[in-house]
Design an enzyme around this catalytic site. Structure first.
Site, mmCIF file in Angstrom:
data_model
loop_
_atom_site.group_PDB
_atom_site.id
_atom_site.type_symbol
_atom_site.label_atom_id
_atom_site.label_comp_id
_atom_site.label_asym_id
_atom_site.label_seq_id
_atom_site.Cartn_x
_atom_site.Cartn_y
_atom_site.Cartn_z
ATOM 1 N N GLY A 89 73.515 48.183 -82.246
ATOM 2 C CA GLY A 89 72.572 47.857 -80.996
ATOM 3 C C GLY A 89 71.070 47.971 -81.595
ATOM 4 N N ARG A 90 70.726 48.579 -82.734
ATOM 5 C CA ARG A 90 69.354 48.935 -83.368
ATOM 6 C C ARG A 90 69.606 49.114 -84.889
ATOM 7 N NH1 ARG A 90 68.066 55.158 -82.193
ATOM 8 N NH2 ARG A 90 70.278 55.998 -81.890
ATOM 9 N N GLY A 123 66.503 48.438 -79.421
ATOM 10 C CA GLY A 123 66.812 48.405 -80.704
ATOM 11 C C GLY A 123 65.715 49.058 -81.911
ATOM 12 N N ARG A 173 69.622 53.040 -94.374
ATOM 13 C CA ARG A 173 70.699 54.069 -94.864
ATOM 14 C C ARG A 173 71.560 53.012 -95.921
ATOM 15 N NH1 ARG A 173 73.521 55.633 -89.363
ATOM 16 N NH2 ARG A 173 73.823 53.504 -88.962
ATOM 17 N N ARG A 180 83.875 51.730 -88.922
ATOM 18 C CA ARG A 180 84.033 53.003 -88.145
ATOM 19 C C ARG A 180 85.685 52.945 -87.053
ATOM 20 N NH1 ARG A 180 78.469 54.237 -86.508
ATOM 21 N NH2 ARG A 180 77.331 52.887 -87.841
ATOM 22 N N ASP A 249 82.859 55.937 -82.486
ATOM 23 C CA ASP A 249 82.066 54.962 -83.257
ATOM 24 C C ASP A 249 81.073 55.795 -84.072
ATOM 25 O OD1 ASP A 249 81.430 55.819 -80.409
ATOM 26 O OD2 ASP A 249 79.340 55.140 -81.062
HETATM 27 P P1 AMP Z 1 74.385 56.308 -81.017
HETATM 28 O O1 AMP Z 1 74.217 57.440 -79.899
HETATM 29 O O2 AMP Z 1 73.221 56.160 -82.025
HETATM 30 O O3 AMP Z 1 75.805 56.734 -81.778
HETATM 31 O O4 AMP Z 1 74.463 54.821 -80.312
HETATM 32 C C1 AMP Z 1 75.643 54.620 -79.515
HETATM 33 C C2 AMP Z 1 75.499 53.166 -79.105
HETATM 34 O O5 AMP Z 1 74.211 52.832 -78.481
HETATM 35 C C3 AMP Z 1 75.496 52.246 -80.512
HETATM 36 O O6 AMP Z 1 76.119 51.036 -79.938
HETATM 37 C C4 AMP Z 1 74.048 51.982 -80.699
HETATM 38 O O7 AMP Z 1 73.794 50.719 -81.412
HETATM 39 C C5 AMP Z 1 73.355 51.817 -79.332
HETATM 40 N N1 AMP Z 1 72.100 52.379 -79.191
HETATM 41 C C6 AMP Z 1 71.544 53.481 -79.414
HETATM 42 N N2 AMP Z 1 70.074 53.467 -79.360
HETATM 43 C C7 AMP Z 1 69.712 52.381 -79.105
HETATM 44 C C8 AMP Z 1 68.569 51.317 -79.058
HETATM 45 N N3 AMP Z 1 67.478 52.143 -79.129
HETATM 46 N N4 AMP Z 1 68.552 50.153 -78.779
HETATM 47 C C9 AMP Z 1 69.811 49.637 -78.735
HETATM 48 N N5 AMP Z 1 70.940 50.053 -78.975
HETATM 49 C C10 AMP Z 1 71.016 51.622 -79.019
HETATM 50 MG MG MG Z 2 76.343 55.823 -83.633
#
Ligand code: AMP
Ligand code: MG
Length: 496
Positions: A89-90, A123, A173, A180, A249
């Protein structure tokens, strides 16, 4: 400018696996840090790039030739609940590069704008978590733990809305795979066995080519991922690392630590320590990590069962046998690592069980006395086989000194069975018991200086100390110390 040597394999899987997505430009990118050594290792032709050029590429403003940026699809069990549609998502994969020996290295921007998978998110990434991920992932690498690497960090010149408005950042990164457990779950939840097989073949080709020599490559893949995870989590436990969000994930099938969010290294030893303020049940507590590793691997096994054998009962039995091996494999990795931390080499099964009791007693005592985990082992590494004045450095960490002295006597009795010299044992211990870890309060200080005062010197100095975590450095003693009561960081989830 010379092109990056991209060799984009994930792209060949086809559009059910990702969405092509270009990074969204930012207004005023500025380079914080670039990892020249890693760029060299990847064969990136950086000689013609100045800091602005680097910032332009690693903010996503300029997409380098040969990059075919995409956001990957995945699902995931988050805190035990299945979310069918997550995905990058980002984050945006710029492309992959074949590194030394043909190893694949994916290059991913994180914080580079919205994608098909952003749901309600912006994002973007806040500067604080970018700095944290840079520091912790590079420290993990220097500590010898498999991990994604940090290639670049930039500020965007834009603000992002979290609990309040904060400066934005982007981290680049590098991973040997961004696949995953949740990537497999994405296709399994859609009943798409053909895509599971394509994904498995891709992971085998990139990360586990030796599986192709086995009778059942897919069982061999599950075994390899299982062994890798057992050993990775043992390394975390040996260093007092808490990942914080081990959702499926956030577990790489390449056995690398990935997705540094509300992660932290323990200061005072606490078996049940939780860092993430959103982990109310303690699902991802320190002591729960080995069991969660198996839980996640079981989700992977469920995805791979249809590939392992046409006969479903036979496939399930095979997968169960592999999962069964996790506990003993992890336990062996953990115990041998902990013994090494104490300067004990395995002698026999009988001594092994006594060693385990000795180590568990030390950990219990550390917990009861709130002794600092890293300092305890570091100080133990300085002691001789014979009692001396030096013992105080260790004993002083324990309120109940008589109890700790008793433990030291038992340890020394056990050392008498060792064959190597005292100096050699100390050197061995010092090579695996770090002097410095990225302590949470120091990361926080680096973030505060950067966010509040635009001062990145604290970040750079901490990064430099952590480049040699096993070497005591002149004038850097404060980096060894746990936080003062007023420096303790209570919340690590703020603004990821
Ligand atoms: P994470 O907690 O970073 O592992 O993210 C969990 C999910 O939320 C993943 O699909 C990320 O891509 C999405 N995500 C987290 N933060 C954001 C953001 N600021 N904008 C869009 N998607 C996000
Ligand atoms: Mg993640």
């Amino acid at each position: 400018m010379q092109a990056f040597p991209f060799n984009n394999q994930y792209l060949t899987l086809g559009e059910t696996f990702f969405r092509k997505t270009r990074p969204s430009p930012v207004s005023n990118p500025a380079l914080i840090r670039f990892n020249d050594a890693l760029a060299d290792e990847m064969g990136l032709p950086m000689q013609d790039f100045n800091a602005d050029d680097i910032a332009a590429v690693f903010s996503g403003n300029v997409v380098p030739d040969g990059a075919e940026p995409l956001a990957m699809a995945y699902s995931g069990h988050q805190f035990g609940h299945f979310s069918p549609q997550l995905g990058d998502g980002r984050a945006i994969l710029l492309g992959e590069i074949s590194g030394a020996g043909g190893a694949s290295m994916g290059l991913q921007l994180k914080g580079s704008g919205r994608t098909h998978y952003s749901r309600n998110g912006d994002g973007r990434a806040a500067l604080g978590p970018v700095l944290r991920e840079y520091l912790v992932s590079e420290a993990m690498y220097r500590l010898g733990v498999p991990t994604t690497r940090a290639l670049a960090a930039v500020t965007t010149g834009e603000e992002v809305a979290r609990e309040r408005l904060v400066p934005g950042g982007i981290i680049t990164r590098v991973a040997s795979s961004f696949v995953r457990v949740g990537t497999f779950e994405y296709f399994a939840s859609r009943g798409d066995v053909q895509s599971i097989q394509m994904l498995a073949d891709h992971v085998i080709a990139q990360n586990y080519p030796q599986a192709l020599e086995e009778e059942d490559p897919y069982a061999a893949l599950l075994q390899a991922v299982t062994d890798g995870q057992a050993s990775l989590i043992a390394r975390w436990m040996q260093l007092g690392f808490i990942h914080g969000v081990m959702n499926t994930d956030n577990m790489s099938v390449a056995g690398e630590t990935i997705d540094y969010g509300p992660c932290a290294f323990m200061d005072a030893y606490d078996h049940d320590q939780v860092f993430s303020s959103i982990d109310h049940q303690g699902r991802y507590a320190y002591s729960n990590q080995p069991a969660i590793g198996l839980w996640n691997l079981t989700r992977l096994a469920e995805c791979l069962v249809p590939l392992i054998d046409e006969n479903i009962d036979a496939a399930v039995e095979c997968a169960q046998d592999i999962l069964q091996s996790y506990r003993s494999s992890h336990e062996d990795d953990w115990l041998s690592g902990m013994c090494a931390k104490c300067g004990l080499s395995h002698v026999s099964d009988e001594v092994k069980s006594q060693d385990k009791a000795l180590i568990e007693d030390l950990l219990d005592m550390m917990a009861a006395n709130h002794a600092d985990y890293t300092l305890t082992f570091f100080n133990l590494s300085q002691l001789s086989a014979q009692p001396s004045d030096k013992d105080r450095v260790c004993t002083d960490l324990f309120g109940d000194q008589a109890q700790f002295d008793q433990w030291l006597s038992r340890w020394r009795e056990r050392l008498a069975r060792e064959t190597c010299s005292d100096e050699q044992r100390q050197a061995n211990m010092q090579s695996i018991n770090p002097v410095y870890i990225p302590r949470n309060h120091q990361i926080e200080a680096a973030i505060r200086a950067a966010e509040d005062h635009d001062d990145f010197s604290v970040f750079h100095e901490l990064h430099e100390v952590l480049e040699s975590p096993y070497v005591q450095q002149a004038g850097k003693d404060r980096y060894m110390q746990p936080p003062e009561p007023d420096e303790v960081v209570e919340c690590t989830f703020c603004g990821t």
